[in-house]
Structures are given as C-alpha cells and as structure tokens.
Write a protein that holds these residues in place. Structure first.
Motif, PDB file in Angstrom:
ATOM      1  N   PRO A 107       0.792  -1.233   0.000  1.00 21.02           N
ATOM      2  CA  PRO A 107       0.000   0.000   0.000  1.00 21.02           C
ATOM      3  C   PRO A 107       0.824   1.282   0.000  1.00 21.02           C
ATOM      4  O   PRO A 107       0.285   2.365  -0.224  1.00 21.02           O
ATOM      5  CB  PRO A 107      -0.838  -0.111   1.273  1.00 21.02           C
ATOM      6  CG  PRO A 107      -0.008  -0.960   2.184  1.00 21.02           C
ATOM      7  CD  PRO A 107       0.657  -1.964   1.266  1.00 21.02           C
ATOM      8  N   GLY A 108       2.137   1.177   0.217  1.00 18.07           N
ATOM      9  CA  GLY A 108       2.990   2.362   0.164  1.00 18.07           C
ATOM     10  C   GLY A 108       3.287   2.817  -1.259  1.00 18.07           C
ATOM     11  O   GLY A 108       3.907   3.857  -1.468  1.00 18.07           O
ATOM     12  N   ILE A 109       2.863   2.024  -2.224  1.00 20.31           N
ATOM     13  CA  ILE A 109       3.021   2.406  -3.631  1.00 20.31           C
ATOM     14  C   ILE A 109       1.739   3.084  -4.071  1.00 20.31           C
ATOM     15  O   ILE A 109       0.653   2.512  -3.984  1.00 20.31           O
ATOM     16  CB  ILE A 109       3.301   1.177  -4.519  1.00 20.31           C
ATOM     17  CG1 ILE A 109       4.621   0.533  -4.103  1.00 20.31           C
ATOM     18  CG2 ILE A 109       3.319   1.574  -5.991  1.00 20.31           C
ATOM     19  CD1 ILE A 109       4.906  -0.777  -4.803  1.00 20.31           C
ATOM     20  N   GLY A 110       1.872   4.309  -4.541  1.00 20.96           N
ATOM     21  CA  GLY A 110       0.711   5.060  -4.980  1.00 20.96           C
ATOM     22  C   GLY A 110       0.701   5.279  -6.482  1.00 20.96           C
ATOM     23  O   GLY A 110       1.581   4.816  -7.218  1.00 20.96           O
ATOM     24  N   ALA A 111      -0.291   6.008  -6.908  1.00 21.94           N
ATOM     25  CA  ALA A 111      -0.495   6.272  -8.333  1.00 21.94           C
ATOM     26  C   ALA A 111       0.686   7.005  -8.960  1.00 21.94           C
ATOM     27  O   ALA A 111       0.973   6.807 -10.144  1.00 21.94           O
ATOM     28  CB  ALA A 111      -1.778   7.075  -8.527  1.00 21.94           C
ATOM     29  N   ASP A 112       1.397   7.820  -8.193  1.00 20.27           N
ATOM     30  CA  ASP A 112       2.536   8.560  -8.746  1.00 20.27           C
ATOM     31  C   ASP A 112       3.620   7.617  -9.259  1.00 20.27           C
ATOM     32  O   ASP A 112       4.229   7.869 -10.297  1.00 20.27           O
ATOM     33  CB  ASP A 112       3.148   9.494  -7.697  1.00 20.27           C
ATOM     34  CG  ASP A 112       2.236  10.663  -7.356  1.00 20.27           C
ATOM     35  OD1 ASP A 112       1.277  10.908  -8.110  1.00 20.27           O
ATOM     36  OD2 ASP A 112       2.497  11.323  -6.334  1.00 20.27           O
ATOM     37  N   ALA A 113       3.869   6.527  -8.543  1.00 16.32           N
ATOM     38  CA  ALA A 113       4.888   5.564  -8.978  1.00 16.32           C
ATOM     39  C   ALA A 113       4.448   4.855 -10.253  1.00 16.32           C
ATOM     40  O   ALA A 113       5.242   4.669 -11.179  1.00 16.32           O
ATOM     41  CB  ALA A 113       5.168   4.549  -7.868  1.00 16.32           C
ATOM     42  N   VAL A 114       3.176   4.480 -10.320  1.00 20.73           N
ATOM     43  CA  VAL A 114       2.657   3.839 -11.532  1.00 20.73           C
ATOM     44  C   VAL A 114       2.771   4.798 -12.704  1.00 20.73           C
ATOM     45  O   VAL A 114       3.260   4.432 -13.783  1.00 20.73           O
ATOM     46  CB  VAL A 114       1.194   3.380 -11.341  1.00 20.73           C
ATOM     47  CG1 VAL A 114       0.610   2.860 -12.652  1.00 20.73           C
ATOM     48  CG2 VAL A 114       1.102   2.318 -10.244  1.00 20.73           C
ATOM     49  N   ALA A 115       2.356   6.041 -12.501  1.00 23.13           N
ATOM     50  CA  ALA A 115       2.419   7.038 -13.579  1.00 23.13           C
ATOM     51  C   ALA A 115       3.850   7.260 -14.042  1.00 23.13           C
ATOM     52  O   ALA A 115       4.109   7.410 -15.250  1.00 23.13           O
ATOM     53  CB  ALA A 115       1.796   8.354 -13.110  1.00 23.13           C
ATOM     54  N   ALA A 181       7.395   6.683  -3.233  1.00 23.11           N
ATOM     55  CA  ALA A 181       6.724   5.435  -2.856  1.00 23.11           C
ATOM     56  C   ALA A 181       7.587   4.620  -1.905  1.00 23.11           C
ATOM     57  O   ALA A 181       8.782   4.843  -1.764  1.00 23.11           O
ATOM     58  CB  ALA A 181       6.416   4.613  -4.112  1.00 23.11           C
ATOM     59  N   ASP A 182       6.942   3.644  -1.276  1.00 23.68           N
ATOM     60  CA  ASP A 182       7.606   2.679  -0.409  1.00 23.68           C
ATOM     61  C   ASP A 182       7.052   1.313  -0.805  1.00 23.68           C
ATOM     62  O   ASP A 182       5.847   1.082  -0.700  1.00 23.68           O
ATOM     63  CB  ASP A 182       7.283   2.985   1.050  1.00 23.68           C
ATOM     64  CG  ASP A 182       7.866   1.967   2.021  1.00 23.68           C
ATOM     65  OD1 ASP A 182       8.508   0.994   1.580  1.00 23.68           O
ATOM     66  OD2 ASP A 182       7.651   2.142   3.232  1.00 23.68           O
ATOM     67  N   ASP A 183       7.918   0.413  -1.286  1.00 25.43           N
ATOM     68  CA  ASP A 183       7.405  -0.868  -1.771  1.00 25.43           C
ATOM     69  C   ASP A 183       7.461  -1.983  -0.730  1.00 25.43           C
ATOM     70  O   ASP A 183       7.338  -3.151  -1.072  1.00 25.43           O
ATOM     71  CB  ASP A 183       8.106  -1.282  -3.069  1.00 25.43           C
ATOM     72  CG  ASP A 183       9.446  -1.948  -2.847  1.00 25.43           C
ATOM     73  OD1 ASP A 183      10.125  -1.611  -1.856  1.00 25.43           O
ATOM     74  OD2 ASP A 183       9.809  -2.800  -3.681  1.00 25.43           O
ATOM     75  N   ALA A 184       7.579  -1.627   0.537  1.00 22.76           N
ATOM     76  CA  ALA A 184       7.556  -2.647   1.591  1.00 22.76           C
ATOM     77  C   ALA A 184       6.207  -3.356   1.576  1.00 22.76           C
ATOM     78  O   ALA A 184       5.159  -2.722   1.448  1.00 22.76           O
ATOM     79  CB  ALA A 184       7.792  -1.994   2.959  1.00 22.76           C
ATOM     80  N   ASP A 185       6.262  -4.686   1.693  1.00 25.43           N
ATOM     81  CA  ASP A 185       5.009  -5.428   1.722  1.00 25.43           C
ATOM     82  C   ASP A 185       4.604  -5.693   3.158  1.00 25.43           C
ATOM     83  O   ASP A 185       5.411  -5.675   4.074  1.00 25.43           O
ATOM     84  CB  ASP A 185       5.085  -6.721   0.904  1.00 25.43           C
ATOM     85  CG  ASP A 185       6.110  -7.703   1.442  1.00 25.43           C
ATOM     86  OD1 ASP A 185       6.984  -7.284   2.226  1.00 25.43           O
ATOM     87  OD2 ASP A 185       6.030  -8.868   1.090  1.00 25.43           O
ATOM     88  N   LEU A 186       3.312  -5.902   3.327  1.00 23.23           N
ATOM     89  CA  LEU A 186       2.761  -6.183   4.659  1.00 23.23           C
ATOM     90  C   LEU A 186       2.825  -7.672   4.904  1.00 23.23           C
ATOM     91  O   LEU A 186       2.072  -8.435   4.299  1.00 23.23           O
ATOM     92  CB  LEU A 186       1.304  -5.702   4.737  1.00 23.23           C
ATOM     93  CG  LEU A 186       1.040  -4.230   4.443  1.00 23.23           C
ATOM     94  CD1 LEU A 186      -0.447  -3.946   4.506  1.00 23.23           C
ATOM     95  CD2 LEU A 186       1.780  -3.357   5.431  1.00 23.23           C
ATOM     96  N   ASP A 187       3.698  -8.094   5.790  1.00 26.68           N
ATOM     97  CA  ASP A 187       3.815  -9.511   6.099  1.00 26.68           C
ATOM     98  C   ASP A 187       3.059  -9.895   7.375  1.00 26.68           C
ATOM     99  O   ASP A 187       2.557 -10.985   7.492  1.00 26.68           O
ATOM    100  CB  ASP A 187       5.279  -9.931   6.238  1.00 26.68           C
ATOM    101  CG  ASP A 187       5.898 -10.228   4.888  1.00 26.68           C
ATOM    102  OD1 ASP A 187       5.166 -10.559   3.938  1.00 26.68           O
ATOM    103  OD2 ASP A 187       7.129 -10.114   4.784  1.00 26.68           O
ATOM    104  N   PHE A 188       3.030  -8.972   8.302  1.00 28.42           N
ATOM    105  CA  PHE A 188       2.398  -9.242   9.597  1.00 28.42           C
ATOM    106  C   PHE A 188       1.476  -8.081   9.963  1.00 28.42           C
ATOM    107  O   PHE A 188       1.770  -6.938   9.638  1.00 28.42           O
ATOM    108  CB  PHE A 188       3.451  -9.411  10.703  1.00 28.42           C
ATOM    109  CG  PHE A 188       4.374 -10.565  10.473  1.00 28.42           C
ATOM    110  CD1 PHE A 188       4.005 -11.846  10.838  1.00 28.42           C
ATOM    111  CD2 PHE A 188       5.613 -10.370   9.871  1.00 28.42           C
ATOM    112  CE1 PHE A 188       4.858 -12.926  10.615  1.00 28.42           C
ATOM    113  CE2 PHE A 188       6.472 -11.436   9.646  1.00 28.42           C
ATOM    114  CZ  PHE A 188       6.087 -12.714  10.024  1.00 28.42           C
ATOM    115  N   PRO A 189       0.349  -8.371  10.633  1.00 28.37           N
ATOM    116  CA  PRO A 189      -0.517  -7.282  11.058  1.00 28.37           C
ATOM    117  C   PRO A 189       0.180  -6.398  12.083  1.00 28.37           C
ATOM    118  O   PRO A 189       1.081  -6.857  12.782  1.00 28.37           O
ATOM    119  CB  PRO A 189      -1.730  -7.992  11.668  1.00 28.37           C
ATOM    120  CG  PRO A 189      -1.270  -9.369  11.977  1.00 28.37           C
ATOM    121  CD  PRO A 189      -0.126  -9.683  11.052  1.00 28.37           C
TER     122      PRO A 189
END
Length: 192
Positions: A107-115, A181-189
């Motif tokens: 979720p740290g990746i937003g539309a700006d990175a995609v664009a 952006a931050d591409d860290a994934d959520l592994d744990f709650p």
C-alpha cells in the motif's frame, strides 16, 4: 491514459497475516485490493485485471472494484508465481502491449509511482521496467508482451518475475521511485 494494462496479484491466503490480504482494511478505510486497483487506475491504467484465490467469493462480495476483470487462480496456494502466470494468460487474450504488475500488499506504492513507470515505458511489447528503491528493484513492474512467455516459464513458487528480470538484467530499465513510494510489503498485522 496508457494502453498498458494493470494487473493486481491478490490471490494469497495471508497466512501470517491471519487471512487474505486482499480483504485487509487499510488505514484509509479501503480494502487493500480496492486500494491496489485505484493505484493502477489513478496511475493511468485504463484496463485492469485482478487475480483472486483465497476466499475469492468473499473478495468478490466485499470489494468495490469497479470495471475490472477478475481472474481466479485455482492453484493460488503454490505461490505468487502461479498468480502471475494466470494473470499473464488472461492478458494474452487481449491486445495489451504490456502490463503493469502490482502486489496487493504494497500500500505504500501510490499512483505517482505507476504514472512514473508508464511515462518511462517505451511504446510496444518490448517494455521491461521496474521501480527502484535506492538501487534495488521493486514494484510496480512493467512487462511487455514480448517477455510474457519467458516470465511465465520462470515464475514459480513465490518468485514471480524476479528470475526473469535477473536473467535479462541488461534489458531492464530501472525507474527510481524512492522519493514518491515505499514498496515494503505487509507480512504481519500491526501490533495491537
């Protein structure tokens, strides 16, 4: 808007997270799968595919995704590689020249990175780009159609496109995104 399609990989069971990450509610109130779809759409992808697996019926019932194509991965338990293969197989039936791939749990990746990646991508099926974070490859990734067969061959377990990108490093265009952006994934709650 871009002819590059969007692909959200959202099939995992989220075992360490306690359930499918697609159904995790982000701090902004949206489900992670809704957020990922919006990221691709707001970033410029007009056609979006979402690969579902764990609790796909619940995701279909609970998520508000708009005009997307939902694809089921019956072998989702085997890892992200199978979801990427299923998504690319579905896209092979279209005229999309390339696809921007985003994981549901980033979720740290937003539309700006995609664009930014879409703007950097060359026209046509030869595109091969990754966002980079301090020189390290991350997401999103743009895979041109010319690369889909090779990616499909090497995508196994939880590897996804990584093995293909490593094998074809001389073709990969890195696009720095650490400033947006931050591409860290959520592994744990988060801790309660």
């Amino acid at each position: 808007m871009s002819a590059i399609a969007g692909l959200v990989l959202a099939a995992g069971g989220g075992r360490r997270y306690g359930g499918p990450k697609a159904l995790v509610r982000h701090e902004d109130g949206r489900l992670l799968v809704e957020r990922a779809v919006a990221t691709l759409r707001d970033g410029g992808c007009t056609r979006i595919w979402v690969v579902l697996g764990a609790e796909s019926g619940r995701v279909r019932d609970e998520a508000t995704l708009g005009d997307v194509t939902l694809v089921d991965n019956p072998t989702w338990k085997s890892g992200m590689g199978s979801s990427l293969r299923v998504g690319l197989a579905a896209l092979a039936e279209t005229d999309a020249p390339a696809v921007a791939v985003l994981l549901v749990d980033t979720p740290g990746i937003g539309a700006d990175a995609v664009a930014r990646l879409l703007a950097a991508a060359p026209d046509g099926p030869g595109a091969l780009l990754t966002a980079t974070y301090k020189g390290k490859r991350g997401h999103p990734v743009i895979l041109g159609r010319d690369h889909w067969a090779g990616v499909t061959t090497l995508a196994t377990a939880d590897v996804g496109a990584r093995a293909y990108l490593v094998a074809h490093a001389d073709l990969v265009q890195g696009v720095p995104c650490e400033d947006i952006a931050d591409d860290a994934d959520l592994d744990f709650p988060p801790e309660a």
